[in-house]
Design a protein around this motif. Structure first.
Motif, PDB file in Angstrom:
ATOM      1  N   ALA A  91      42.787  92.247  32.534  1.00 43.97           N
ATOM      2  CA  ALA A  91      42.432  93.559  33.069  1.00 43.97           C
ATOM      3  C   ALA A  91      43.655  94.261  33.648  1.00 43.97           C
ATOM      4  CB  ALA A  91      41.356  93.407  34.141  1.00 43.97           C
ATOM      5  N   VAL A  92      44.475  93.513  34.377  1.00 43.68           N
ATOM      6  CA  VAL A  92      45.696  94.092  34.951  1.00 43.68           C
ATOM      7  C   VAL A  92      46.628  94.568  33.835  1.00 43.68           C
ATOM      8  CG1 VAL A  92      47.779  93.565  36.288  1.00 43.68           C
ATOM      9  CG2 VAL A  92      45.536  92.761  37.077  1.00 43.68           C
ATOM     10  N   LEU A  93      46.745  93.759  32.772  1.00 48.11           N
ATOM     11  CA  LEU A  93      47.597  94.131  31.644  1.00 48.11           C
ATOM     12  C   LEU A  93      47.117  95.424  30.993  1.00 48.11           C
ATOM     13  CD1 LEU A  93      49.851  93.542  29.586  1.00 48.11           C
ATOM     14  CD2 LEU A  93      48.209  92.090  28.352  1.00 48.11           C
ATOM     15  N   ALA A  94      45.819  95.548  30.778  1.00 44.07           N
ATOM     16  CA  ALA A  94      45.281  96.775  30.171  1.00 44.07           C
ATOM     17  C   ALA A  94      45.562  97.988  31.053  1.00 44.07           C
ATOM     18  CB  ALA A  94      43.780  96.622  29.933  1.00 44.07           C
ATOM     19  N   ASN A  95      45.402  97.817  32.363  1.00 45.05           N
ATOM     20  CA  ASN A  95      45.713  98.918  33.281  1.00 45.05           C
ATOM     21  C   ASN A  95      47.168  99.350  33.146  1.00 45.05           C
ATOM     22  OD1 ASN A  95      43.104  98.822  34.324  1.00 45.05           O
ATOM     23  ND2 ASN A  95      43.684  97.567  36.088  1.00 45.05           N
ATOM     24  N   VAL A 139      38.878  95.995  27.915  1.00 50.95           N
ATOM     25  CA  VAL A 139      39.240  97.047  28.865  1.00 50.95           C
ATOM     26  C   VAL A 139      40.098  98.116  28.195  1.00 50.95           C
ATOM     27  CG1 VAL A 139      40.517  97.553  30.988  1.00 50.95           C
ATOM     28  CG2 VAL A 139      39.047  95.526  30.862  1.00 50.95           C
ATOM     29  N   GLY A 140      41.093  97.688  27.427  1.00 52.71           N
ATOM     30  CA  GLY A 140      41.986  98.648  26.780  1.00 52.71           C
ATOM     31  C   GLY A 140      41.262  99.550  25.814  1.00 52.71           C
ATOM     32  N   SER A 141      40.371  98.985  25.000  1.00 51.96           N
ATOM     33  CA  SER A 141      39.636  99.822  24.053  1.00 51.96           C
ATOM     34  C   SER A 141      38.665 100.739  24.776  1.00 51.96           C
ATOM     35  CB  SER A 141      38.888  98.951  23.034  1.00 51.96           C
ATOM     36  OG  SER A 141      37.921  98.129  23.661  1.00 51.96           O
ATOM     37  N   GLY A 142      38.163 100.298  25.941  1.00 49.96           N
ATOM     38  CA  GLY A 142      37.307 101.170  26.734  1.00 49.96           C
ATOM     39  C   GLY A 142      38.068 102.365  27.282  1.00 49.96           C
TER      40      GLY A 142
END
Length: 241
Positions: free
Chosen positions: A110-114, A27-30
C-alpha cells in the motif's frame, strides 16, 4: 526426482514480495481507475478488478514454486489445519512466520502504491462496515479456501493461478464488499486513503468475518474431500516443501 525443500527464509521473502505486489496492484489500479474514470464507479471497479485478476494470476505463477503463493494468512492457517494429521502442509510455527511476512508485505504494498502515484501517506477514511459487507466477506473467504483445496485434492493445483484469479475477479462483483477475503490485504489497505482503502475502524470486523469464512471453508472442504489434508504440501500450487 526428489524435490529439495526450500529454506524458510526464501519462502518468507516470496510471501512478503507476493503480498506486497498484490496490494500494490489492488491499490495502484484503484488510484489509476479513479484518475482515468472520474465519476463512474462502475467503470472504476471494472478497471480495478481486471488488473487484480491479471496481477494475482501472474504473482501466483511467479512466486508459487517457492512458497506456494499463499499471500493470505487464511490460506496458510487452512493449510496447517487440514494437513496437520497427515504430516503435510505448514507447521504452526511456519504459519506464524508466513502471516508476519504477509501482513508486512500488505502494508509495504500500500505504501509503495501511494509513492508511485504520489498520494499522501495516511490511513484510509473509507468506512466499509455494513451487515451485507460482513456477510460478503464470509462468503468470499469460504469460497476461496474451498476452491483452493478442491483444486489441490483433485490434482489440479497447476490451474490455481488462473482459477484463483478468476474467482477473486468474479467476487469483486458478486459480493457487496468487493471480496477482500484476506486479512493481510485488509490490513494493508488501511494504509491508503484511496479507492481501495478501508478505514482502521472497519478492518477488525472484516478480519473477524474472514476468520469465520476460513472455518466455513474448512468445513466445506472436509465435507467434500475428507482426505484433502494429504495434499496440503501443494497449496496453493505444488512446490518443494
Amino acid at each position: 526426482m526428489i524435490a529439495v525443500s526450500i529454506p524458510l527464509p526464501r519462502r518468507l521473502l516470496a510471501e512478503f514480495l507476493g503480498t506486497a505486489l498484490l496490494v500494490a496492484v489492488v491499490v495502484g489500479s484503484g488510484i489509476a481507475a479513479e484518475t482515468l474514470s472520474p465519476g463512474d464507479v462502475g467503470l472504476q471497479l471494472l478497471e480495478n478488478s481486471t488488473a487484480t485478476v491479471f496481477g494475482l494470476t501472474v504473482l501466483i505463477l511467479w512466486f508459487g514454486p517457492v512458497s506456494g503463493a499463499h499471500f493470505n494468512p487464511v490460506v496458510s492457517v487452512a493449510d496447517w489445519f487440514l494437513g496437520r494429521r497427515r504430516g503435510a502442509g505448514l507447521s504452526l510455527q511456519e504459519v506464524g512466520a508466513y502471516a508476519v511476512a504477509q501482513v508486512a508485505g500488505g502494508i509495504a504494498g500500500a505504501v509503495l502504491a501511494n509513492v508511485m502515484f504520489e498520494v499522501d501517506q495516511g490511513l484510509s477514511a473509507k468506512d466499509r462496515v455494513t451487515d451485507g459487507h460482513l456477510v460478503a466477506e464470509v462468503v468470499a473467504t469460504a469460497g476461496l479456501v474451498a476452491l483452493i483445496f478442491a483444486l489441490v485434492r483433485t490434482g489440479r493445483g497447476a490451474l490455481a493461478a488462473p482459477t484463483v484469479g478468476a474467482y477473486i475477479g468474479a467476487a469483486y462483483w458478486f459480493t457487496s464488499s468487493t471480496s477482500f477475503a484476506n486479512p493481510a490485504v485488509t490490513i494493508g489497505r488501511v494504509f491508503t486513503d484511496t479507492f481501495a482503502g478501508i478505514a482502521p475502524g472497519s478492518a477488525p470486523a472484516f478480519v473477524a468475518m474472514q476468520v469465520v469464512g476460513l472455518l466455513l471453508g474448512i468445513a466445506l472442504t472436509l465435507a467434500l474431500y475428507p482426505d484433502a489434508g494429504a495434499r496440503a504440501d501443494d497449496v496453493v500450487v505444488p512446490h518443494p516443501h
